[in-house]
Design a protein around this motif. Structure first.
Motif, PDB file in Angstrom:
ATOM      1  N   THR A  35       0.811  -1.222   0.000  1.00 13.63           N
ATOM      2  CA  THR A  35       0.000   0.000   0.000  1.00 13.63           C
ATOM      3  C   THR A  35       0.845   1.274   0.000  1.00 13.63           C
ATOM      4  O   THR A  35       0.284   2.362  -0.099  1.00 13.63           O
ATOM      5  CB  THR A  35      -0.958   0.028   1.220  1.00 13.63           C
ATOM      6  OG1 THR A  35      -0.197  -0.048   2.417  1.00 13.63           O
ATOM      7  CG2 THR A  35      -1.951  -1.109   1.166  1.00 13.63           C
ATOM      8  N   ASN A  36       2.151   1.158   0.103  1.00  9.17           N
ATOM      9  CA  ASN A  36       3.022   2.334   0.129  1.00  9.17           C
ATOM     10  C   ASN A  36       3.990   2.373  -1.040  1.00  9.17           C
ATOM     11  O   ASN A  36       5.110   2.868  -0.910  1.00  9.17           O
ATOM     12  CB  ASN A  36       3.776   2.392   1.459  1.00  9.17           C
ATOM     13  CG  ASN A  36       2.874   2.864   2.577  1.00  9.17           C
ATOM     14  OD1 ASN A  36       2.596   4.047   2.694  1.00  9.17           O
ATOM     15  ND2 ASN A  36       2.381   1.928   3.365  1.00  9.17           N
ATOM     16  N   GLY A  38       5.215   3.680  -4.789  1.00  8.85           N
ATOM     17  CA  GLY A  38       5.175   4.958  -5.476  1.00  8.85           C
ATOM     18  C   GLY A  38       4.292   4.857  -6.705  1.00  8.85           C
ATOM     19  O   GLY A  38       3.520   3.906  -6.866  1.00  8.85           O
ATOM     20  N   THR A  39       4.423   5.817  -7.590  1.00 10.97           N
ATOM     21  CA  THR A  39       3.580   5.841  -8.789  1.00 10.97           C
ATOM     22  C   THR A  39       4.115   4.974  -9.918  1.00 10.97           C
ATOM     23  O   THR A  39       3.431   4.773 -10.912  1.00 10.97           O
ATOM     24  CB  THR A  39       3.416   7.289  -9.293  1.00 10.97           C
ATOM     25  OG1 THR A  39       4.718   7.827  -9.569  1.00 10.97           O
ATOM     26  CG2 THR A  39       2.697   8.149  -8.271  1.00 10.97           C
ATOM     27  N   ASP A  95      17.531   3.815   0.490  1.00 17.97           N
ATOM     28  CA  ASP A  95      16.115   4.150   0.351  1.00 17.97           C
ATOM     29  C   ASP A  95      15.874   5.628   0.066  1.00 17.97           C
ATOM     30  O   ASP A  95      15.020   5.969  -0.752  1.00 17.97           O
ATOM     31  CB  ASP A  95      15.343   3.729   1.605  1.00 17.97           C
ATOM     32  CG  ASP A  95      15.140   2.231   1.689  1.00 17.97           C
ATOM     33  OD1 ASP A  95      14.981   1.590   0.637  1.00 17.97           O
ATOM     34  OD2 ASP A  95      15.148   1.700   2.810  1.00 17.97           O
ATOM     35  N   TYR A  99      14.159   7.083  -3.152  1.00 15.72           N
ATOM     36  CA  TYR A  99      13.001   7.972  -3.002  1.00 15.72           C
ATOM     37  C   TYR A  99      13.233   9.283  -3.765  1.00 15.72           C
ATOM     38  O   TYR A  99      12.328   9.805  -4.414  1.00 15.72           O
ATOM     39  CB  TYR A  99      12.731   8.256  -1.524  1.00 15.72           C
ATOM     40  CG  TYR A  99      11.637   9.274  -1.315  1.00 15.72           C
ATOM     41  CD1 TYR A  99      10.303   8.950  -1.574  1.00 15.72           C
ATOM     42  CD2 TYR A  99      11.933  10.566  -0.878  1.00 15.72           C
ATOM     43  CE1 TYR A  99       9.300   9.889  -1.400  1.00 15.72           C
ATOM     44  CE2 TYR A  99      10.934  11.500  -0.704  1.00 15.72           C
ATOM     45  CZ  TYR A  99       9.618  11.161  -0.969  1.00 15.72           C
ATOM     46  OH  TYR A  99       8.632  12.102  -0.807  1.00 15.72           O
ATOM     47  N   ASN A 103      10.178   6.616  -8.492  1.00 13.23           N
ATOM     48  CA  ASN A 103       8.824   6.566  -7.947  1.00 13.23           C
ATOM     49  C   ASN A 103       8.472   5.143  -7.533  1.00 13.23           C
ATOM     50  O   ASN A 103       7.353   4.690  -7.706  1.00 13.23           O
ATOM     51  CB  ASN A 103       7.808   7.064  -8.983  1.00 13.23           C
ATOM     52  CG  ASN A 103       7.905   8.553  -9.190  1.00 13.23           C
ATOM     53  OD1 ASN A 103       7.963   9.312  -8.236  1.00 13.23           O
ATOM     54  ND2 ASN A 103       7.937   8.970 -10.436  1.00 13.23           N
ATOM     55  N   GLN A 105       8.761   3.765  -4.292  1.00  6.36           N
ATOM     56  CA  GLN A 105       8.052   3.713  -3.014  1.00  6.36           C
ATOM     57  C   GLN A 105       7.947   5.118  -2.450  1.00  6.36           C
ATOM     58  O   GLN A 105       8.720   6.001  -2.810  1.00  6.36           O
ATOM     59  CB  GLN A 105       8.742   2.775  -2.022  1.00  6.36           C
ATOM     60  CG  GLN A 105      10.163   3.134  -1.663  1.00  6.36           C
ATOM     61  CD  GLN A 105      10.858   2.042  -0.865  1.00  6.36           C
ATOM     62  OE1 GLN A 105      10.466   0.900  -0.899  1.00  6.36           O
ATOM     63  NE2 GLN A 105      11.889   2.415  -0.146  1.00  6.36           N
ATOM     64  N   ASN A 106       6.974   5.301  -1.551  1.00  5.58           N
ATOM     65  CA  ASN A 106       6.805   6.621  -0.952  1.00  5.58           C
ATOM     66  C   ASN A 106       7.766   6.801   0.228  1.00  5.58           C
ATOM     67  O   ASN A 106       8.518   5.888   0.573  1.00  5.58           O
ATOM     68  CB  ASN A 106       5.343   6.868  -0.566  1.00  5.58           C
ATOM     69  CG  ASN A 106       4.838   5.939   0.511  1.00  5.58           C
ATOM     70  OD1 ASN A 106       5.608   5.343   1.268  1.00  5.58           O
ATOM     71  ND2 ASN A 106       3.518   5.802   0.588  1.00  5.58           N
ATOM     72  N   LEU A 107       7.715   7.984   0.832  1.00  4.14           N
ATOM     73  CA  LEU A 107       8.644   8.288   1.922  1.00  4.14           C
ATOM     74  C   LEU A 107       8.409   7.388   3.138  1.00  4.14           C
ATOM     75  O   LEU A 107       9.373   6.947   3.771  1.00  4.14           O
ATOM     76  CB  LEU A 107       8.538   9.767   2.328  1.00  4.14           C
ATOM     77  CG  LEU A 107       9.484  10.229   3.427  1.00  4.14           C
ATOM     78  CD1 LEU A 107      10.947  10.024   3.016  1.00  4.14           C
ATOM     79  CD2 LEU A 107       9.224  11.695   3.763  1.00  4.14           C
ATOM     80  N   SER A 110      10.072   4.166   2.564  1.00  3.73           N
ATOM     81  CA  SER A 110      11.526   4.341   2.589  1.00  3.73           C
ATOM     82  C   SER A 110      12.050   4.372   4.021  1.00  3.73           C
ATOM     83  O   SER A 110      13.075   3.747   4.327  1.00  3.73           O
ATOM     84  CB  SER A 110      11.919   5.641   1.875  1.00  3.73           C
ATOM     85  OG  SER A 110      11.531   5.590   0.523  1.00  3.73           O
TER      86      SER A 110
END
Length: 138
Positions: A35-36, A38-39, A95, A99, A103, A105-107, A110
């Motif tokens: 669920t985390n 990136g785009t 990570d 980041y 894109n 994974q999100n912060l 990370s």
């Protein structure tokens, strides 16, 4: 450090990282990382290349074993502390760079990944220190 201690620490530590990594990333935190993301799409390899994954874990274990030799780690507790710090710093570097430049994974992912790596490296570090430390001299 003898080649035998380097090999032992690398193999045992690599197996610990591989198996514990499966438990932590593949079971316990799989939904969190799913669920985390990136785009970016289509970046996950299915199925994983387990040979390359194992070789990567062996490389991490080898560098931990060498760091322990250079810093004269003598106990599982020292191995856990230095392992945790090394894992945290390695993965913050990896990570946060990913980041900043991709894109994938999100912060949140990370930062959590770096904390989980610290845990895995602490356990692996304790095991490596236990099996690969120099024998005590009388």
């Amino acid at each position: 450090m003898t080649l035998q201690r380097l090999a032992l620490g690398t193999v045992v530590g690599g197996l610990v990282l591989f198996l514990l990594g499966y438990l932590v990333y593949g079971v316990l935190f799989a939904s969190f990382f799913a669920t985390n993301v990136g785009t970016a799409t289509g970046v996950t390899r299915e199925p994983f290349n387990f040979v390359a994954l194992l070789l990567g874990q062996l490389a991490f274990a080898a560098i931990l074993t060498m760091i322990f030799s250079w810093s004269a780690v003598r106990s599982a507790g020292q191995g856990a502390k230095i392992g945790a710090l090394a894992g945290l710093l390695f993965f913050l570097g990896i990570d946060l760079t990913l980041y900043a430049t991709t894109n994938v994974q999100n912060l949140a992912a990370s930062l959590v990944d770096a904390l989980l790596a610290a845990l895995l490296f602490a356990v692996s570090g304790a095991v490596i220190a236990s099996v690969a430390r120099p024998k005590a001299t009388a």
